[in-house]
Design a protein around this motif. Structure first.
Motif, PDB file in Angstrom:
ATOM      1  N   MET B   1     -21.248  -4.184  -0.875  1.00  0.00           N
ATOM      2  CA  MET B   1     -20.457  -2.915  -1.167  1.00  0.00           C
ATOM      3  C   MET B   1     -18.900  -2.989  -0.959  1.00  0.00           C
ATOM      4  N   PHE B   2     -18.502  -3.462  -0.042  1.00  0.00           N
ATOM      5  CA  PHE B   2     -17.127  -3.424   0.411  1.00  0.00           C
ATOM      6  C   PHE B   2     -16.554  -4.738  -0.741  1.00  0.00           C
ATOM      7  N   GLU B   3     -17.217  -5.598  -0.705  1.00  0.00           N
ATOM      8  CA  GLU B   3     -16.780  -6.671  -1.656  1.00  0.00           C
ATOM      9  C   GLU B   3     -16.539  -6.000  -3.060  1.00  0.00           C
ATOM     10  N   ALA B   4     -17.349  -5.210  -3.596  1.00  0.00           N
ATOM     11  CA  ALA B   4     -17.247  -4.474  -4.746  1.00  0.00           C
ATOM     12  C   ALA B   4     -15.764  -3.673  -4.828  1.00  0.00           C
ATOM     13  N   LEU B   5     -15.609  -3.057  -3.754  1.00  0.00           N
ATOM     14  CA  LEU B   5     -14.400  -2.291  -3.787  1.00  0.00           C
ATOM     15  C   LEU B   5     -13.068  -3.125  -3.747  1.00  0.00           C
ATOM     16  N   GLY B   6     -13.249  -4.352  -2.957  1.00  0.00           N
ATOM     17  CA  GLY B   6     -12.217  -5.197  -2.853  1.00  0.00           C
ATOM     18  C   GLY B   6     -11.881  -5.616  -4.638  1.00  0.00           C
ATOM     19  N   TYR B   7     -12.807  -6.012  -5.207  1.00  0.00           N
ATOM     20  CA  TYR B   7     -12.775  -6.531  -6.548  1.00  0.00           C
ATOM     21  C   TYR B   7     -12.058  -5.172  -7.510  1.00  0.00           C
ATOM     22  N   LEU B   8     -12.607  -4.040  -7.198  1.00  0.00           N
ATOM     23  CA  LEU B   8     -12.307  -2.797  -7.923  1.00  0.00           C
ATOM     24  C   LEU B   8     -10.660  -2.629  -7.654  1.00  0.00           C
ATOM     25  N   TRP B   9     -10.273  -2.861  -6.456  1.00  0.00           N
ATOM     26  CA  TRP B   9      -8.893  -3.063  -5.850  1.00  0.00           C
ATOM     27  C   TRP B   9      -8.097  -3.685  -6.837  1.00  0.00           C
ATOM     28  N   PHE B  10      -8.818  -4.881  -6.806  1.00  0.00           N
ATOM     29  CA  PHE B  10      -7.894  -6.046  -7.641  1.00  0.00           C
ATOM     30  C   PHE B  10      -7.960  -5.500  -9.139  1.00  0.00           C
ATOM     31  N   GLY B  11      -8.810  -4.959  -9.597  1.00  0.00           N
ATOM     32  CA  GLY B  11      -8.861  -4.503 -10.930  1.00  0.00           C
ATOM     33  C   GLY B  11      -7.639  -3.475 -11.341  1.00  0.00           C
ATOM     34  N   PHE B  12      -7.800  -2.511 -10.372  1.00  0.00           N
ATOM     35  CA  PHE B  12      -6.726  -1.595 -10.397  1.00  0.00           C
ATOM     36  C   PHE B  12      -5.285  -1.809 -10.367  1.00  0.00           C
ATOM     37  N   LEU B 356      -9.328 -10.085 -15.839  1.00  0.00           N
ATOM     38  CA  LEU B 356      -9.975  -9.307 -17.190  1.00  0.00           C
ATOM     39  C   LEU B 356     -11.220  -8.459 -16.963  1.00  0.00           C
ATOM     40  N   ALA B 357     -12.042  -9.002 -16.321  1.00  0.00           N
ATOM     41  CA  ALA B 357     -13.283  -8.263 -16.097  1.00  0.00           C
ATOM     42  C   ALA B 357     -13.105  -6.962 -15.111  1.00  0.00           C
ATOM     43  N   TRP B 358     -12.446  -7.321 -13.945  1.00  0.00           N
ATOM     44  CA  TRP B 358     -12.197  -6.059 -13.227  1.00  0.00           C
ATOM     45  C   TRP B 358     -11.123  -5.182 -13.674  1.00  0.00           C
ATOM     46  N   GLY B 359     -10.111  -5.672 -14.417  1.00  0.00           N
ATOM     47  CA  GLY B 359      -9.293  -4.711 -15.190  1.00  0.00           C
ATOM     48  C   GLY B 359      -9.896  -3.939 -16.238  1.00  0.00           C
ATOM     49  N   VAL B 360     -10.898  -4.370 -17.056  1.00  0.00           N
ATOM     50  CA  VAL B 360     -11.776  -3.546 -17.528  1.00  0.00           C
ATOM     51  C   VAL B 360     -12.313  -2.513 -16.985  1.00  0.00           C
ATOM     52  N   ILE B 361     -13.080  -2.911 -15.930  1.00  0.00           N
ATOM     53  CA  ILE B 361     -13.895  -1.874 -15.080  1.00  0.00           C
ATOM     54  C   ILE B 361     -13.124  -0.830 -14.779  1.00  0.00           C
ATOM     55  N   ALA B 362     -11.812  -1.316 -13.924  1.00  0.00           N
ATOM     56  CA  ALA B 362     -10.892  -0.176 -13.403  1.00  0.00           C
ATOM     57  C   ALA B 362     -10.266   0.649 -14.518  1.00  0.00           C
TER      58      ALA B 362
END
Lengths: 156, 515
Positions: B1-12, B356-362
């Motif tokens: 869960m927190f891992e995903a949020l960390g990745y998402l922050w990176f994407g943002f 790229l991947a997390w940028g797309v998700i963000a």
């Protein structure tokens, strides 16, 4: 028995003919002398065989949804679609000779008129939209759209 | 869960630059306009606007394309609601109640409901995508060539068999696409295949030109027929825009259910948004206490399918981002776009190109917000586009397709490819052959063949390699089940019907046919 008035029969037969031509061409593919596993010919060969049987199945088992539309309307609209395709084919030759702007205006105008647009509206829209497209693609996006051949010859 | 949020922050962090924010906004805006054009769905919209992204870096380009993806989906709903012309198959269910609402003068409410349902459904699905993307990619790293071959085959067969229409024609379309994908130089031996000495074919047939031809050009030909037979109609009355409290009360649970249905169905390659909207509509119909309103302007019939439609988009991105398998025709075009930029989607995308991947998700979060902010105030203006005379609109679509094709490689050859595949797409549609399997096969065909040949090369030509490895064996068993399932069920149904007929006519009694 084949239902020759059913379009699916012709679709299936065209598919069979395409499969035969594809298999013939696949036979010409050069196989390297030492292949471990599968060479470049086997995969297309397999596809060609499967496609032949699927095409035969289409010809023998399927029914044509087109027949509901009635023959006269389908024939007329199909002819018009053919005319529109002919304009697009003409564009391939007009584009290098006349350049993007002139070729596009002509094809846009003709396509709109085929769909029963008023001549004046078609002409004005053609010029307006082609100029916008030219500005977007050539000036904004940097796509070098062709200029008329005469200008290229004159080095203008 | 927190891992995903960390990745998402990176994407943002990747996405929240002024240029990328501009690109996602422009993409959502342009996508909405393109999606509104009758006949142009998400796949055609992305394919048409792909050349616009060629000068950009891959992250900005993908962010813009995702904005276009969302925008076209919403734009298709506008055309469905206002002129009963779905942009693509996934908007068909919206027409059932959206268009009757327009005829009742509630077109504005239907458009507003569609925008809100799309926003909520899309956002819920993106949250789910954020949570499952990383674990799924880790699992996918166990995949070797046999597993890749098996899952690609399963995806193609699922697309060919689960879509509506004939099973034989679905498979016909799939194999035709695979045959087209064999054109070009063989990557392993360098032998030319089906190139006929034409240098432009050495790299294969341009995927984007095929997509423009099959979707946009063939649609222009079909639209011409619609115009000529006088079936192109426009309703000018839009009416009130905002939802009332009663509208919201009736819509909220269909939106939530639609989001769950859309995401789950969207994950399965080849099933797609059309099935998601269909399931959502039928669920709402069964649960509703006002069944008599369905088909005559029930707001639940717009809210549920619209939510499912937009929720299926992030669902379809799960197999694309984690396995490199597109879940729909639109994600097949996105896959093609990634390949144009030299990026191979798959399990390693999240580790090798996380930006790229997390940028797309963000960007999906941002695209969703931008879409609702942009579109609700602009609904009144969008309607004006539909007032462009149909012949002019059709000529515009054709010229856009031809110009887009030329811009792919600045060569006339690609225009020829568009015309050839436009004619092919037109005739295949006329005979009821689905186009999605063809497009997915062209996209995946090269990878499918390479993984098959690599597997056989690793096993010294032993075909048992596909059944000796558990994951590939399970996937191939599924593929077999997907092909045989419809055939077996139709045999069972006809057998059951025969038995029912025999029981209905007792021995010695006259049959209805006997005098």
């Amino acid at each position: 028995m084949l239902r020759l008035r059913d379009g699916n029969v012709w679709l299936g037969l065209a598919g069979c003919a395409f499969a035969v031509a594809y298999l013939w061409e696949a036979k010409q593919i050069i196989e390297p002398p030492f292949v471990q596993g599968m060479g470049p010919r086997a995969f297309p060969w397999g596809l060609g065989c499967i496609f032949f049987f699927l095409s035969a199945a289409v010809a023998l088992t399927e029914r044509d949804p087109m027949r509901k539309s009635g023959p006269v309307r389908v024939a007329h609209t199909t002819m018009m679609a053919g005319v529109m395709t002919a304009f697009a084919c003409a564009y391939v030759f007009l584009l290098p000779a006349f350049g993007y702007v002139l070729a596009s205006v002509l094809v846009f105008f003709a396509t709109a008129v085929v769909a029963r647009s008023a001549w004046g509206a078609a002409a004005v829209s053609a010029i307006f939209i082609v100029v916008i497209f030219y500005l977007v693609f050539d000036s904004f996006l940097g796509v070098p759209l062709p200029s008329p051949r005469i200008l290229q010859v004159l080095n203008v | 869960m927190f891992e995903a949020l960390g990745y998402l922050w990176f994407g943002f962090e990747q996405t929240l630059t002024p240029f990328n924010l501009l690109m996602v906004s422009v993409g959502a805006f342009l996508g909405t306009w393109i999606g509104m054009l009758p006949g142009l769905g998400p796949a055609a919209g992305i394919a048409l606007l792909l050349p616009v992204t060629f000068g950009m870096d891959p992250i900005s380009a993908m962010i813009m394309l995702c904005g276009i993806y969302y925008g076209t989906m919403y734009g298709g709903s506008i055309a469905s609601i206002l002129i009963n012309t779905p942009g693509d198959a996934s908007s068909v269910m919206t027409t059932l109640d959206g268009y009757p609402m327009t005829k009742q003068g509630r077109g504005g409410v239907a458009l507003f409901t569609s925008a809100i349902a799309s926003f909520i459904g899309g956002t819920m699905a993106i949250v789910a995508l954020t949570l499952v993307a990383a674990p799924m990619a880790r699992f996918a790293l166990r995949f070797g060539p046999p597993e890749q071959f098996a899952i690609m085959l399963l995806a193609l067969i699922a697309t060919a068999t689960l879509i509506q229409g004939s099973l034989v024609k679905g498979l016909f379309s799939m194999v035709l696409g695979l045959m087209i994908a064999t054109v070009g130089l063989d990557l392993q031996s360098g032998s030319p295949r089906f190139t006929f000495g034409v240098p432009e074919l050495f790299d294969g047939v341009s995927l984007i030109a095929i997509l423009i031809g099959v979707f946009a050009f063939s649609e222009a030909l079909r639209n011409l027929e619609t115009i000529l037979v006088g079936e192109w109609t426009v309703h000018r009355k839009v009416g009130r825009l905002w939802m009332t409290m009663e509208d919201w009360t009736r819509s909220r649970w269909p939106i939530v259910r639609g989001a769950v249905i859309g995401f789950i169905i969207g994950v399965f390659p080849g099933v797609g948004a059309m099935v998601a909207t269909l399931v959502s509509y039928s669920v709402e119909y069964r649960l509703s206490s006002r069944r008599e309103e369905f088909g005559h302007g029930a707001i639940e019939g717009v809210a549920g399918p619209e939510s499912a439609n937009n929720a299926s988009a992030p669902g379809a991105l799960v197999p694309l981002l984690t396995l490199g398998i597109p879940g729909s025709a639109a994600t097949a075009v996105l896959l093609g776009a990634l390949m144009v930029y030299g990026i191979q989607p798959g399990p390693r995308l999240l580790t090798e190109h996380p930006e790229l991947a997390w940028g797309v998700i963000a960007s999906l979060y941002l695209g969703n917000i931008v879409l609702v902010i942009l579109n609700i105030p602009l609904i009144g203006i969008f309607v004006r586009l539909l007032l462009i005379p149909a012949p002019i609109l059709n000529a515009l679509i054709m010229l856009l397709a031809l110009t887009g094709a030329y811009s792919l490689g600045n060569r006339v050859f690609d225009i020829g490819v568009v015309i050839v595949f436009g004619i092919l797409g037109y005739w295949l549609r006329r005979f009821g052959v689905p186009l999605a399997p063809l497009v997915l096969s062209v996209t995946l065909g090269g990878g499918l063949e390479q993984s098959l040949r690599q597997s056989l090369s690793l096993s010294n030509g032993d075909w048992l390699v596909f059944v000796e490895r558990p994951i590939s064996a399970i996937l191939l068993a599924f593929a077999l089940l997907v092909v045989c399932g419809p055939v077996l069920s139709s045999i069972y149904r006809s057998h059951a019907m025969r038995r029912a007929d025999v029981q209905a006519v007792a021995p010695g009694q006259d049959t209805p046919y006997r005098n």
